[in-house]
Design a protein around this motif. Structure first.
Motif, PDB file in Angstrom:
ATOM      1  N   ALA A   1     -12.076  -3.012   2.654  1.00 58.04           N
ATOM      2  CA  ALA A   1     -12.942  -2.776   3.811  1.00 58.04           C
ATOM      3  C   ALA A   1     -12.129  -2.692   5.097  1.00 58.04           C
ATOM      4  CB  ALA A   1     -13.985  -3.881   3.925  1.00 58.04           C
ATOM      5  N   TYR A   2     -11.093  -3.536   5.209  1.00 60.47           N
ATOM      6  CA  TYR A   2     -10.246  -3.508   6.399  1.00 60.47           C
ATOM      7  C   TYR A   2      -9.403  -2.237   6.437  1.00 60.47           C
ATOM      8  CZ  TYR A   2     -11.488  -8.449   6.674  1.00 60.47           C
ATOM      9  OH  TYR A   2     -12.181  -9.621   6.756  1.00 60.47           O
ATOM     10  N   VAL A   3      -8.993  -1.769   5.265  1.00 59.37           N
ATOM     11  CA  VAL A   3      -8.208  -0.538   5.198  1.00 59.37           C
ATOM     12  C   VAL A   3      -9.041   0.650   5.663  1.00 59.37           C
ATOM     13  CG1 VAL A   3      -7.019   1.053   3.636  1.00 59.37           C
ATOM     14  CG2 VAL A   3      -6.702  -1.410   3.377  1.00 59.37           C
TER      15      VAL A   3
ATOM     16  N   ARG B   1     -11.578   0.560   7.682  1.00 58.12           N
ATOM     17  CA  ARG B   1     -11.754   0.435   9.134  1.00 58.12           C
ATOM     18  C   ARG B   1     -10.485   0.861   9.878  1.00 58.12           C
ATOM     19  NH1 ARG B   1     -15.102  -1.936  13.006  1.00 58.12           N
ATOM     20  NH2 ARG B   1     -14.248  -1.192  15.000  1.00 58.12           N
ATOM     21  N   ALA B   2      -9.315   0.491   9.345  1.00 61.28           N
ATOM     22  CA  ALA B   2      -8.058   0.888   9.977  1.00 61.28           C
ATOM     23  C   ALA B   2      -7.898   2.408   9.978  1.00 61.28           C
ATOM     24  CB  ALA B   2      -6.881   0.232   9.259  1.00 61.28           C
TER      25      ALA B   2
ATOM     26  N   TYR C   1       0.846  -1.189   0.000  1.00 59.16           N
ATOM     27  CA  TYR C   1       0.000   0.000   0.000  1.00 59.16           C
ATOM     28  C   TYR C   1       0.878   1.234   0.000  1.00 59.16           C
ATOM     29  CZ  TYR C   1       1.178   0.137   4.964  1.00 59.16           C
ATOM     30  OH  TYR C   1       1.866   0.178   6.149  1.00 59.16           O
TER      31      TYR C   1
ATOM     32  N   TYR D   1      -8.720  -6.157   0.296  1.00 56.60           N
ATOM     33  CA  TYR D   1      -8.899  -5.872   1.716  1.00 56.60           C
ATOM     34  C   TYR D   1      -9.311  -4.420   1.960  1.00 56.60           C
ATOM     35  CZ  TYR D   1      -6.613 -10.361   2.419  1.00 56.60           C
ATOM     36  OH  TYR D   1      -6.301 -11.692   2.392  1.00 56.60           O
TER      37      TYR D   1
ATOM     38  N   GLN E   1     -10.380   4.563   9.999  1.00 51.28           N
ATOM     39  CA  GLN E   1     -11.320   5.066  10.994  1.00 51.28           C
ATOM     40  C   GLN E   1     -10.735   4.966  12.399  1.00 51.28           C
ATOM     41  OE1 GLN E   1     -14.653   2.541   9.860  1.00 51.28           O
ATOM     42  NE2 GLN E   1     -15.822   4.347   9.235  1.00 51.28           N
ATOM     43  N   ASP E   2     -10.141   3.814  12.705  1.00 48.63           N
ATOM     44  CA  ASP E   2      -9.566   3.611  14.035  1.00 48.63           C
ATOM     45  C   ASP E   2      -8.387   4.553  14.274  1.00 48.63           C
ATOM     46  OD1 ASP E   2     -11.436   1.667  14.458  1.00 48.63           O
ATOM     47  OD2 ASP E   2     -10.075  -0.020  14.121  1.00 48.63           O
TER      48      ASP E   2
END
Length: 240
Positions: free
Chosen positions: A44-46, A48-49, A11, A42, A51-52
């Motif tokens: 969706a996981y990115v 979310r990461a 990435y 991935y 956001q966190d």
């Protein structure tokens, strides 16, 4: 691949150009996120990461952010732009074209963020930089990303590509060194991240096999720190 002891990250995070160096409450920022190969699955996981990370806060004062929206950046194989201002930021969730546009005879290369490439174990400065330093790094980077994050390792004549890169000469070069510093929370120290910025022109006549690597460099970056946005490259129509 036996010579390398580290797998590259699949990435690249690139803050949109022209943003303020210091953020204030209510400021809006844009971030380009490029996912490479299998990592694109991935997304969706990115998100979310991100956001966190935004909720945790960034910088020494832990400025808290909200992720407002995720939008695709249209990417086409259209002709090169003549105006750097036409490029903008966003979160890229759209695949690149399968093939780059036709190789131009001449191209202007913009080093938009500090480029940190090494030769013989030492960082290259603006006085000694050659286009071969950039192209050698890009060929190696594309090869490693293909090896680890796609189903088709790169098959190329690396010796021939290296020779082509060594034969390139920068024209109308305007390069300088820019010092940057960043604080590493993990190491609890300040790190120097200086590199080369500026522009130069290339005549790609006879060096067409290098064009796909240069073109991909717009999204994957080059040199040390490319994952965090260093070594960002822009390609534009040569003025001459």
């Amino acid at each position: 691949m036996r010579r390398y002891d580290r797998v590259p990250h699949p990435y690249v995070l690139q803050p949109a150009m022209g943003q303020k160096p210091r953020l204030e409450p209510s400021d809006a920022i844009e971030l380009d996120v490029t996912l490479i190969g299998h990592a694109a699955g991935y997304i969706a996981y990115v998100v979310r990461a991100l956001q966190d990370a935004a909720a945790t806060g960034i910088g020494p004062d832990r400025l808290v952010l909200d992720l407002e929206h995720v939008a695709p950046v249209p990417v086409t194989a259209a002709s090169l732009s003549a105006d750097p201002g036409e490029r903008r930021g966003g979160l890229c969730v759209q695949a690149l074209p399968a093939l780059p546009p036709p190789c131009p005879k001449q191209v202007r290369v913009e080093l938009l963020t500090p480029l940190r490439v090494q030769r013989d174990g030492h960082l290259v400065g603006p006085e000694t930089f050659t286009p071969g330093d950039l192209l050698r790094n890009l060929v190696r980077r594309v090869s490693m990303l293909r090896q680890f994050f796609t189903d088709r390792p790169l098959e190329a004549d690396f010796v021939a590509l290296k020779e082509l890169g060594l034969g390139l000469r920068a024209r109308h070069a305007a390069l300088r060194w820019v010092d940057l510093v960043r604080r590493s929370s993990r190491q609890d120290t300040v790190m120097r991240m200086g590199g080369i910025v500026g522009r130069f022109e290339l005549d790609l006549t006879g060096a067409e096999p290098l064009w796909p690597y240069l073109w991909l460099g717009q999204w994957i970056g080059a040199g040390k720190g490319a994952t965090m946005g260093l070594g960002r490259i822009g390609l534009f129509r040569a003025l001459g």
